[in-house]
Enzyme design. Structure first.
Site, PDB file in Angstrom:
ATOM      1  N   CYS A 183      13.662  10.524   7.206  1.00 58.82           N
ATOM      2  CA  CYS A 183      13.588  10.151   8.621  1.00 58.82           C
ATOM      3  C   CYS A 183      14.951  10.288   9.293  1.00 58.82           C
ATOM      4  CB  CYS A 183      13.020   8.751   8.772  1.00 58.82           C
ATOM      5  SG  CYS A 183      13.664   7.623   7.567  1.00 58.82           S
ATOM      6  N   GLY A 188       3.257   3.955  13.519  1.00 60.29           N
ATOM      7  CA  GLY A 188       3.947   2.706  13.874  1.00 60.29           C
ATOM      8  C   GLY A 188       3.310   2.045  15.086  1.00 60.29           C
ATOM      9  N   GLU A 202      10.236  15.415  15.734  1.00 62.34           N
ATOM     10  CA  GLU A 202      10.636  15.350  14.328  1.00 62.34           C
ATOM     11  C   GLU A 202       9.828  16.370  13.515  1.00 62.34           C
ATOM     12  OE1 GLU A 202       9.615  11.717  12.156  1.00 62.34           O
ATOM     13  OE2 GLU A 202      11.543  11.881  11.149  1.00 62.34           O
ATOM     14  N   GLY A 259       7.077   4.875   8.191  1.00 65.66           N
ATOM     15  CA  GLY A 259       6.256   6.070   8.339  1.00 65.66           C
ATOM     16  C   GLY A 259       6.475   6.679   9.712  1.00 65.66           C
ATOM     17  N   SER A 260       5.459   7.362  10.199  1.00 69.18           N
ATOM     18  CA  SER A 260       5.608   8.076  11.470  1.00 69.18           C
ATOM     19  C   SER A 260       5.581   7.111  12.659  1.00 69.18           C
ATOM     20  CB  SER A 260       4.468   9.087  11.615  1.00 69.18           C
ATOM     21  OG  SER A 260       3.235   8.415  11.572  1.00 69.18           O
ATOM     22  N   THR A 261       6.214   7.535  13.726  1.00 69.04           N
ATOM     23  CA  THR A 261       6.238   6.710  14.944  1.00 69.04           C
ATOM     24  C   THR A 261       4.824   6.539  15.488  1.00 69.04           C
ATOM     25  OG1 THR A 261       8.508   7.287  15.441  1.00 69.04           O
ATOM     26  CG2 THR A 261       7.163   6.636  17.309  1.00 69.04           C
ATOM     27  N   GLU A 262       4.032   7.592  15.352  1.00 73.56           N
ATOM     28  CA  GLU A 262       2.638   7.547  15.823  1.00 73.56           C
ATOM     29  C   GLU A 262       1.857   6.422  15.108  1.00 73.56           C
ATOM     30  OE1 GLU A 262       1.036  11.176  14.452  1.00 73.56           O
ATOM     31  OE2 GLU A 262      -0.970  10.779  15.231  1.00 73.56           O
ATOM     32  N   LYS A 317       0.849  -1.199   0.000  1.00 76.92           N
ATOM     33  CA  LYS A 317       0.000   0.000   0.000  1.00 76.92           C
ATOM     34  C   LYS A 317       0.879   1.242   0.000  1.00 76.92           C
ATOM     35  CE  LYS A 317      -1.866   2.847   2.747  1.00 76.92           C
ATOM     36  NZ  LYS A 317      -1.735   4.064   1.912  1.00 76.92           N
ATOM     37  N   GLU A 345      10.063   1.055  10.347  1.00 79.44           N
ATOM     38  CA  GLU A 345      11.124   2.046  10.121  1.00 79.44           C
ATOM     39  C   GLU A 345      10.465   3.397  10.331  1.00 79.44           C
ATOM     40  OE1 GLU A 345      13.110   4.756   8.674  1.00 79.44           O
ATOM     41  OE2 GLU A 345      13.091   3.813   6.693  1.00 79.44           O
TER      42      GLU A 345
HETATM   43  P1  ADP Z   1       2.946  10.895   7.401  1.00 83.82           P
HETATM   44  O1  ADP Z   1       2.318  11.347   8.690  1.00 83.82           O
HETATM   45  O2  ADP Z   1       4.316  11.382   7.211  1.00 83.82           O
HETATM   46  O3  ADP Z   1       2.052  11.052   6.191  1.00 83.82           O
HETATM   47  P2  ADP Z   1       2.181   8.275   8.022  1.00 83.82           P
HETATM   48  O4  ADP Z   1       2.883   7.479   9.045  1.00 83.82           O
HETATM   49  O5  ADP Z   1       0.846   8.853   8.347  1.00 83.82           O
HETATM   50  O6  ADP Z   1       3.185   9.367   7.547  1.00 83.82           O
HETATM   51  O7  ADP Z   1       1.985   7.436   6.678  1.00 83.82           O
HETATM   52  C1  ADP Z   1       2.857   6.451   6.202  1.00 83.82           C
HETATM   53  C2  ADP Z   1       2.019   5.354   5.586  1.00 83.82           C
HETATM   54  O8  ADP Z   1       1.188   4.798   6.596  1.00 83.82           O
HETATM   55  C3  ADP Z   1       1.083   5.787   4.465  1.00 83.82           C
HETATM   56  O9  ADP Z   1       1.037   4.762   3.472  1.00 83.82           O
HETATM   57  C4  ADP Z   1      -0.257   5.893   5.169  1.00 83.82           C
HETATM   58  O10 ADP Z   1      -1.354   5.706   4.308  1.00 83.82           O
HETATM   59  C5  ADP Z   1      -0.153   4.758   6.156  1.00 83.82           C
HETATM   60  N1  ADP Z   1      -1.030   4.875   7.329  1.00 83.82           N
HETATM   61  C6  ADP Z   1      -1.470   6.005   7.939  1.00 83.82           C
HETATM   62  N2  ADP Z   1      -2.281   5.704   8.969  1.00 83.82           N
HETATM   63  C7  ADP Z   1      -2.369   4.355   9.024  1.00 83.82           C
HETATM   64  C8  ADP Z   1      -3.036   3.427   9.876  1.00 83.82           C
HETATM   65  N3  ADP Z   1      -3.807   3.824  10.879  1.00 83.82           N
HETATM   66  N4  ADP Z   1      -2.865   2.106   9.643  1.00 83.82           N
HETATM   67  C9  ADP Z   1      -2.078   1.676   8.638  1.00 83.82           C
HETATM   68  N5  ADP Z   1      -1.435   2.494   7.793  1.00 83.82           N
HETATM   69  C10 ADP Z   1      -1.565   3.815   7.975  1.00 83.82           C
END
Ligand code: ADP
Length: 501
Positions: free
Chosen positions: A307, A256, A404, A251-254, A198, A273
Site C-alpha cells: 500500500c 474500507g 492505486e 485492504g482497499s479503500t473501496e 479473517k 489501513e
Molecule cells: P483486494 O481488492 O486487494 O483483494 P480487498 O480490500 O478486497 O483487497 O480485501 C482485503 C480483505 O477484505 C480480504 O480479507 C477480503 O476478504 C476482505 N473483504 C473484501 N470485501 C469485503 C467486505 N465487503 N466486507 C468485509 N471484508 C471484505
C-alpha cells in the site's frame, strides 16, 4: 513433494497444504457450518494449491460467541498482564522456530520470493509479537488532580485505567499474509482483547498455521479465532456483527468504505489501513545512485503489492533522464520467476484478478499517452507474472497517476520547480507514505513537514519496525498500526472518580 520449480519443500508444509482444511474456533479445528470449501491457487502456476473451509455468517457467529465468552468469563480476562505478555512472546518464538516452514507457506500462497518471505515477512512477524509482548505490562493510566467548583472542600481521588476494547474483528489482505496477521493480533492481544481474524481468501494458509501455534503457545480457547472465507460473506458478517466491539481492517479503500458502513449498526470502533499512491521524490542534490536503487526497490519490492509503494517517482528535471535510465536498467535486470526458485527476484502477482487489473492499468496509461521505457506486459501465459514497468510521459490527471495500481508499475514524473513539488506530491486522495532523496538535511526535513503522509522516509524507503507507527492521512486510513500508538486502537480509557472526603 517438490514444487514446480524443483525445490524440495519442507515435509510439514506439504502435509499442511494437503490436509483437509478446517478453521480455528474456540480452540477447536472445525469445518464450515455449511460444509463448503473453496480452492486457493498457486500464483506461480495458476493451479489449485489447497482447499480451505468456506466460512460465512454462521461461522462468524460461532467465532464471535467464542471470543465473547473468552473475553467475558474465560481465564484470559483474569490473567496477569505479565502472563499475557509471556504468551505473546512465546508466539513470537514459535514463529521463529518455524521460519522455514512459514516462508514456504507464504511463498506458495502469495507468490513472493522465498528469500523475501524468509528474510522479511516471517522475522518481522516474530519481532512484532515480541515488541507487543512488552506492552502488555505497560498499559498505564494516570492519576488526575480535580478542582470541581461546585463541591467546595471535597477531596477526590481520580484516575484512569486502560481496558481492552473487547471482541475485535480483524480483516486482513493478501500482500503480507502472516505479517498483517501479526500487526493486527499483536497489539490486540497485548491489550487483552479477544479476536476473530479473517485472512484474505487468496492467502489463508499462514494464518491457519499461526492458529496452530497460538494453540501450542497456550492461549486459552476463544482468545484468537481464525475464520477463512470470502470478503462479501464472512468479512461483511464480521464487520456488521452486533457483538463485535471493534473492527480493524487492512485492504482497499473501496472495501474500507463498506467496513465503515457495516460498522455503523452498533457504532463499533473502526481502524483502517487502506490504499496509497505514494510520492517518492528525488532531488538533484541526492546521492543519485543510491536514490536510483532506492526508487527501484520502493516500487518493485513485493511486486509493487504494497500500500505504500513509491508509485509516483518525482525527479528533478536536471537528473530526470539519468534516474529514469537507472531505474529502468534495474527493472530490466529483475529476474521474474516462481517464488520458490532461489534465483528469483520478483514472483507472480497474487491472482489472475490482480494480473488483469495491473495489465488494465498499464493499457490505460498507454492509451492516455504514456510510454513504457521498460516492461508493460504480462510474462508468459502460465502463472500471474508481469514485467516490472517504468512509465514516462504521463500527466498528473491520468488514471495511472491518480489511482492505486498495486503492481510493479512506476510513473517517473519530472519536476522543475521544487516549490511546486509539494503541491503535486500532495495531489492525491491518499496520504500513506512518501520518500525524499537529498543530501541537504534542512531541505529533507522541510519537505517532510509539508508532505501529507503518515510515513516519510528520507534517503531510504520501505523501512518497517514494530516500534514505528504506520498508517495514513486522508483516504489512506484511520489510526496507526505498530508502535505504542497501535495499542490505542485496542483500549478504552476508563476514568474513575472517588470522593474520599
Ligand atoms: P483486494 O481488492 O486487494 O483483494 P480487498 O480490500 O478486497 O483487497 O480485501 C482485503 C480483505 O477484505 C480480504 O480479507 C477480503 O476478504 C476482505 N473483504 C473484501 N470485501 C469485503 C467486505 N465487503 N466486507 C468485509 N471484508 C471484505
Amino acid at each position: 513433494m517438490s514444487s514446480a520449480s524443483g525445490v524440495q519443500l519442507d515435509s510439514r508444509v506439504t502435509e499442511f497444504v494437503a490436509r483437509p482444511r478446517t478453521m480455528f474456533i474456540n480452540g477447536q479445528w472445525v469445518h464450515a457450518a455449511s460444509g463448503k470449501t473453496f480452492d486457493t491457487y498457486n500464483p506461480a502456476t495458476g493451479e489449485v494449491l489447497a482447499q480451505v473451509a468456506e466460512g460465512d455468517a454462521e461461522d462468524i457467529n460461532r467465532a464471535v460467541a467464542a471470543a465473547r465468552a473468552a473475553f467475558d468469563t474465560g481465564p484470559w480476562r483474569t490473567m496477569t498482564a505479565s502472563e499475557r505478555g509471556r504468551l505473546i512472546w512465546k508466539l513470537g518464538d514459535l514463529i521463529e522456530e518455524h521460519v522455514a516452514e512459514f516462508a514456504e507457506l507464504e511463498t506458495l500462497d502469495n507468490g513472493k520470493p522465498l528469500t523475501i518471505s524468509r528474510a522479511a515477512d516471517v522475522p518481522l512477524a516474530a519481532e512484532l509479537f515480541r515488541y507487543m509482548a512488552g506492552w502488555a505490562t505497560k498499559l498505564e493510566g494516570s492519576t488526575i488532580p480535580l478542582s470541581v467548583p461546585y463541591t467546595p472542600g471535597a477531596i477526590y481521588h481520580a484516575y484512569t485505567v486502560r481496558e481492552p476494547v473487547g471482541v475485535v474483528g480483524q480483516i486482513i489482505p493478501w500482500n503480507f499474509p502472516l505479517l498483517m496477521a501479526a500487526w493486527k493480533l499483536g497489539p490486540a492481544l497485548a491489550a487483552g482483547c479477544t479476536i476473530v481474524l479473517k485472512p484474505a481468501e487468496q492467502t489463508p494458509l499462514s494464518a491457519l498455521r499461526l492458529g496452530e501455534l497460538i494453540d501450542e503457545a497456550g492461549f486459552p480457547p476463544g482468545v484468537v479465532n481464525v475464520v477463512t472465507g470470502f470478503g462479501e460473506t464472512a468479512g461483511a458478517a464480521l464487520a456488521a456483527h452486533p457483538d463485535v466491539d471493534k473492527v480493524a481492517f487492512t485492504g482497499s479503500t473501496e472495501v474500507g468504505r463498506l467496513i465503515v458502513h457495516a460498522a455503523a449498526g452498533n457504532l463499533k470502533k473502526v481502524t483502517l489501513e487502506l490504499g496509497g499512491k505514494s510520492p517518492n521524490v528525488v532531488f538533484a542534490d541526492s546521492d543519485v545512485d543510491r536514490a536510483i536503487a532506492g526508487a527501484a526497490s520502493a516500487i518493485f519490492f513485493n511486486h509493487g503489492q504494497c500500500c505504500c509503494a513509491g508509485s509516483r517517482l518525482f525527479v528533478e528535471r536536471s537528473i530526470f533522464d539519468r534516474v529514469v535510465e537507472g531505474v529502468s536498467d534495474a527493472a530490466s535486470k529483475i529476474k521474474v520467476g516462481p517464488g520458490l526458485d532461489p534465483s528469483t527476484d520478483m514472483g507472480p502477482l497474487v491472482s489472475e484478478e490482480q494480473l488483469n487489473r495491473v495489465c488494465g492499468f498499464i493499457d490505460s496509461g498507454m492509451s492516455d499517452g504514456a510510454r513504457a521505457v521498460v516492461g508493460g506486459k504480462r510474462v508468459g501465459d502460465k502463472g500471474y507474472f508481469v514485467e516490472p514497468t517504468v512509465l514516462v510521459d504521463t500527466s498528473d490527471d491520468m488514471k495511472v497517476i491518480q489511482e492505486e495500481i498495486f503492481g510493479p508499475v512506476v510513473a517517473a514524473i519530472p519536476f522543475e520547480d521544487p516549490s511546486q513539488l509539494v503541491a503535486r506530491a500532495n495531489d492525491s486522495v491518499y496520504g500513506l507514505a512518501a520518500g525524499i532523496w537529498t543530501q541537504d538535511v534542512a531541505k529533507a526535513h522541510a519537505v517532510a513537514a509539508q508532505l501529507r503522509a503518515g510515513t516519510v522516509w528520507i534517503n531510504c524507503y520501505n523501512i518497517f519496525d514494530a516500534a514505528l507507527p504506520f498508517g495514513g492521512y486522508k483516504q489512506s486510513g484511520w489510526g496507526r498500526e505498530m508502535g505504542k500508538e497501535a495499542l490505542e486502537n485496542y483500549t478504552e480509557t476508563k476514568a474513575v472518580c472517588a470522593r474520599v472526603s
